[in-house]
Write a protein that holds these residues in place. Structure first.
Motif, PDB file in Angstrom:
ATOM      1  N   ILE A   1       0.834  -1.208   0.000  1.00 47.89           N
ATOM      2  CA  ILE A   1       0.000   0.000   0.000  1.00 47.89           C
ATOM      3  C   ILE A   1       0.865   1.253   0.000  1.00 47.89           C
ATOM      4  O   ILE A   1       0.661   2.174  -0.794  1.00 47.89           O
ATOM      5  CB  ILE A   1      -0.965   0.001   1.207  1.00 47.89           C
ATOM      6  CG1 ILE A   1      -2.013  -1.100   1.037  1.00 47.89           C
ATOM      7  CG2 ILE A   1      -1.636   1.363   1.374  1.00 47.89           C
ATOM      8  CD1 ILE A   1      -2.834  -1.367   2.289  1.00 47.89           C
ATOM      9  N   ILE A   2       1.870   1.299   0.867  1.00 50.23           N
ATOM     10  CA  ILE A   2       2.728   2.484   0.966  1.00 50.23           C
ATOM     11  C   ILE A   2       3.546   2.675  -0.299  1.00 50.23           C
ATOM     12  O   ILE A   2       3.666   3.800  -0.815  1.00 50.23           O
ATOM     13  CB  ILE A   2       3.639   2.387   2.214  1.00 50.23           C
ATOM     14  CG1 ILE A   2       2.789   2.514   3.487  1.00 50.23           C
ATOM     15  CG2 ILE A   2       4.718   3.459   2.184  1.00 50.23           C
ATOM     16  CD1 ILE A   2       3.520   2.174   4.762  1.00 50.23           C
ATOM     17  N   ALA A   3       4.104   1.594  -0.842  1.00 48.38           N
ATOM     18  CA  ALA A   3       4.928   1.711  -2.050  1.00 48.38           C
ATOM     19  C   ALA A   3       4.124   2.243  -3.233  1.00 48.38           C
ATOM     20  O   ALA A   3       4.565   3.158  -3.942  1.00 48.38           O
ATOM     21  CB  ALA A   3       5.542   0.346  -2.395  1.00 48.38           C
ATOM     22  N   VAL A   4       2.937   1.691  -3.443  1.00 47.34           N
ATOM     23  CA  VAL A   4       2.110   2.141  -4.571  1.00 47.34           C
ATOM     24  C   VAL A   4       1.609   3.566  -4.326  1.00 47.34           C
ATOM     25  O   VAL A   4       1.566   4.384  -5.247  1.00 47.34           O
ATOM     26  CB  VAL A   4       0.929   1.171  -4.817  1.00 47.34           C
ATOM     27  CG1 VAL A   4       0.051   1.669  -5.947  1.00 47.34           C
ATOM     28  CG2 VAL A   4       1.449  -0.223  -5.147  1.00 47.34           C
ATOM     29  N   ALA A   5       1.282   3.903  -3.081  1.00 43.21           N
ATOM     30  CA  ALA A   5       0.814   5.256  -2.764  1.00 43.21           C
ATOM     31  C   ALA A   5       1.892   6.298  -3.044  1.00 43.21           C
ATOM     32  O   ALA A   5       1.618   7.347  -3.642  1.00 43.21           O
ATOM     33  CB  ALA A   5       0.379   5.334  -1.298  1.00 43.21           C
ATOM     34  N   VAL A   6       3.123   6.028  -2.639  1.00 44.78           N
ATOM     35  CA  VAL A   6       4.220   6.977  -2.861  1.00 44.78           C
ATOM     36  C   VAL A   6       4.492   7.141  -4.351  1.00 44.78           C
ATOM     37  O   VAL A   6       4.639   8.266  -4.850  1.00 44.78           O
ATOM     38  CB  VAL A   6       5.490   6.521  -2.104  1.00 44.78           C
ATOM     39  CG1 VAL A   6       6.699   7.341  -2.528  1.00 44.78           C
ATOM     40  CG2 VAL A   6       5.271   6.629  -0.599  1.00 44.78           C
ATOM     41  N   ALA A   7       4.548   6.025  -5.081  1.00 44.07           N
ATOM     42  CA  ALA A   7       4.791   6.106  -6.522  1.00 44.07           C
ATOM     43  C   ALA A   7       3.681   6.890  -7.222  1.00 44.07           C
ATOM     44  O   ALA A   7       3.947   7.757  -8.070  1.00 44.07           O
ATOM     45  CB  ALA A   7       4.896   4.695  -7.112  1.00 44.07           C
ATOM     46  N   ALA A   8       2.438   6.622  -6.858  1.00 45.77           N
ATOM     47  CA  ALA A   8       1.306   7.310  -7.482  1.00 45.77           C
ATOM     48  C   ALA A   8       1.304   8.797  -7.134  1.00 45.77           C
ATOM     49  O   ALA A   8       0.964   9.641  -7.969  1.00 45.77           O
ATOM     50  CB  ALA A   8      -0.004   6.663  -7.042  1.00 45.77           C
ATOM     51  N   ALA A   9       1.679   9.135  -5.905  1.00 44.86           N
ATOM     52  CA  ALA A   9       1.723  10.548  -5.492  1.00 44.86           C
ATOM     53  C   ALA A   9       2.722  11.316  -6.343  1.00 44.86           C
ATOM     54  O   ALA A   9       2.434  12.428  -6.812  1.00 44.86           O
ATOM     55  CB  ALA A   9       2.084  10.646  -4.008  1.00 44.86           C
ATOM     56  N   PHE A  10       3.897  10.743  -6.566  1.00 47.93           N
ATOM     57  CA  PHE A  10       4.899  11.428  -7.381  1.00 47.93           C
ATOM     58  C   PHE A  10       4.448  11.539  -8.845  1.00 47.93           C
ATOM     59  O   PHE A  10       4.666  12.567  -9.494  1.00 47.93           O
ATOM     60  CB  PHE A  10       6.254  10.724  -7.286  1.00 47.93           C
ATOM     61  CG  PHE A  10       6.998  11.059  -6.035  1.00 47.93           C
ATOM     62  CD1 PHE A  10       7.549  12.320  -5.854  1.00 47.93           C
ATOM     63  CD2 PHE A  10       7.140  10.131  -5.027  1.00 47.93           C
ATOM     64  CE1 PHE A  10       8.230  12.658  -4.694  1.00 47.93           C
ATOM     65  CE2 PHE A  10       7.819  10.448  -3.852  1.00 47.93           C
ATOM     66  CZ  PHE A  10       8.370  11.711  -3.686  1.00 47.93           C
ATOM     67  N   LEU A  11       3.816  10.487  -9.361  1.00 43.14           N
ATOM     68  CA  LEU A  11       3.295  10.552 -10.729  1.00 43.14           C
ATOM     69  C   LEU A  11       2.226  11.632 -10.867  1.00 43.14           C
ATOM     70  O   LEU A  11       2.211  12.394 -11.833  1.00 43.14           O
ATOM     71  CB  LEU A  11       2.713   9.191 -11.144  1.00 43.14           C
ATOM     72  CG  LEU A  11       3.721   8.100 -11.458  1.00 43.14           C
ATOM     73  CD1 LEU A  11       3.007   6.767 -11.665  1.00 43.14           C
ATOM     74  CD2 LEU A  11       4.537   8.463 -12.690  1.00 43.14           C
ATOM     75  N   ALA A  12       1.328  11.703  -9.885  1.00 43.34           N
ATOM     76  CA  ALA A  12       0.260  12.705  -9.931  1.00 43.34           C
ATOM     77  C   ALA A  12       0.827  14.106  -9.811  1.00 43.34           C
ATOM     78  O   ALA A  12       0.334  15.042 -10.455  1.00 43.34           O
ATOM     79  CB  ALA A  12      -0.753  12.448  -8.820  1.00 43.34           C
ATOM     80  N   ASP A  13       1.854  14.280  -8.994  1.00 39.16           N
ATOM     81  CA  ASP A  13       2.458  15.595  -8.837  1.00 39.16           C
ATOM     82  C   ASP A  13       3.151  16.027 -10.127  1.00 39.16           C
ATOM     83  O   ASP A  13       3.109  17.199 -10.501  1.00 39.16           O
ATOM     84  CB  ASP A  13       3.459  15.571  -7.682  1.00 39.16           C
ATOM     85  CG  ASP A  13       3.953  16.956  -7.322  1.00 39.16           C
ATOM     86  OD1 ASP A  13       3.114  17.874  -7.182  1.00 39.16           O
ATOM     87  OD2 ASP A  13       5.184  17.126  -7.189  1.00 39.16           O
ATOM     88  N   LYS A  14       3.751  15.086 -10.827  1.00 40.66           N
ATOM     89  CA  LYS A  14       4.492  15.426 -12.056  1.00 40.66           C
ATOM     90  C   LYS A  14       3.575  15.565 -13.262  1.00 40.66           C
ATOM     91  O   LYS A  14       3.720  16.479 -14.065  1.00 40.66           O
ATOM     92  CB  LYS A  14       5.554  14.365 -12.327  1.00 40.66           C
ATOM     93  CG  LYS A  14       6.400  14.693 -13.536  1.00 40.66           C
ATOM     94  CD  LYS A  14       7.597  13.807 -13.654  1.00 40.66           C
ATOM     95  CE  LYS A  14       8.434  14.253 -14.847  1.00 40.66           C
ATOM     96  NZ  LYS A  14       9.673  13.518 -14.963  1.00 40.66           N
ATOM     97  N   TYR A  15       2.610  14.652 -13.422  1.00 44.90           N
ATOM     98  CA  TYR A  15       1.791  14.619 -14.633  1.00 44.90           C
ATOM     99  C   TYR A  15       0.365  15.122 -14.429  1.00 44.90           C
ATOM    100  O   TYR A  15      -0.436  15.095 -15.346  1.00 44.90           O
ATOM    101  CB  TYR A  15       1.777  13.200 -15.210  1.00 44.90           C
ATOM    102  CG  TYR A  15       3.146  12.737 -15.626  1.00 44.90           C
ATOM    103  CD1 TYR A  15       3.771  13.278 -16.743  1.00 44.90           C
ATOM    104  CD2 TYR A  15       3.827  11.784 -14.885  1.00 44.90           C
ATOM    105  CE1 TYR A  15       5.033  12.864 -17.124  1.00 44.90           C
ATOM    106  CE2 TYR A  15       5.091  11.373 -15.251  1.00 44.90           C
ATOM    107  CZ  TYR A  15       5.695  11.908 -16.373  1.00 44.90           C
ATOM    108  OH  TYR A  15       6.949  11.501 -16.735  1.00 44.90           O
TER     109      TYR A  15
END
Length: 200
Positions: free
Chosen positions: A103-117
C-alpha cells in the motif's frame, strides 16, 4: 446492499473521478478506508465506519494542504490501488506487514506521478481505483461473484485481474472522452475521422 453502495462509489470514481477533485477525494478516502478494513474481514458496520473515516479524513487533509492536492489525491488513489493489489495477490490469511508495504509503495509512486503529470496521471489513477471498488462491490452482491473480492489462485485470480484491467481501461476511455477539454486533449474533426492527441 453494501456491495451496491461500493459499486456506485467505485463507478463515480472510475467514470467521473477527474471531473471533480472533491468528489474524487471523498470516493478515494472512502475506498481506501473500506479496502484497508476489508483486508481483515470485519463486520459490515466496521467497513462503513472505516470508509466514512477515510472519506472525511482525506477531504480534511486535502483541503488543509490544497497546494499539494494533486500529490495527495495521487497518493490516496495509489493507496487504494495498493490495497486492492495486496488483496488480490495474497491468498488465505492476509499478512499485515506485506499489505502495508504494498500500500505504501504504490501510494508513494502514485503521489509522485500525480504531482508530475497532474490530470493525466489522476485520470489513470481514478480509473484504476474506481475499477477496484466496482469489483469489490460486485463481489459482495452474490456468492457467485465473491472471487472478484478475494480471488483464489488460478483461473479466478486471472479473471479478476483481467476484469480489473478491462474496467480500468473503460473508465480511462470514458473519462478521457467526457473531460478531454479539462485534460487539455484537443479533438480535431477531419472529414469523418477524428484525430486526438495522445493521452497518458
Amino acid at each position: 446492499m453494501s456491495g451496491i453502495i461500493v459499486v456506485l462509489i467505485g463507478a463515480l470514481l472510475c467514470f467521473y473521478g477527474i471531473r471533480s477533485l472533491h468528489l474524487a477525494v471523498l470516493a478515494l478516502g472512502f475506498g481506501l478506508g473500506w479496502f484497508v478494513a476489508d483486508l481483515f474481514n470485519p463486520s459490515l458496520s466496521v467497513l462503513f465506519l472505516f470508509g466514512l473515516i477515510g472519506a472525511v479524513a482525506s477531504w480534511v487533509v486535502t483541503t488543509l494542504v490544497f497546494k499539494f492536492s494533486a500529490y495527495l489525491v495521487g497518493g490516496l488513489a495509489g493507496a487504494l490501488v495498493g490495497a486492492r493489489t495486496a488483496d488480490v495477490v495474497q491468498t488465505g490469511d492476509k499478512d499485515w506487514a506485506l499489505s502495508a508495504i504494498v500500500i505504501i509503495a504504490v501510494a508513494v509512486a502514485a503521489a509522485f506521478l500525480a504531482d508530475k503529470y497532474r490530470e493525466r496521471a489522476l485520470l489513470w489513477l481514478t480509473s484504476i481505483g474506481g475499477a477496484s471498488m466496482i469489483l469489490n462491490g460486485l463481489g459482495r452482491t452474490t456468492d457467485v461473484l465473491d472471487f472478484l473480492r478475494h480471488p483464489e489462485p488460478g483461473w479466478k485470480q486471472l479473471v479478476a485481474t483481467v476484469a480489473w484491467v478491462a474496467l480500468s481501461v473503460a473508465g480511462w476511455m470514458i473519462q478521457r472522452h467526457l473531460f478531454g477539454e479539462k485534460l487539455g486533449i484537443k479533438v480535431q474533426v477531419v472529414g469523418k475521422k477524428k484525430a486526438a492527441d495522445s493521452a497518458g
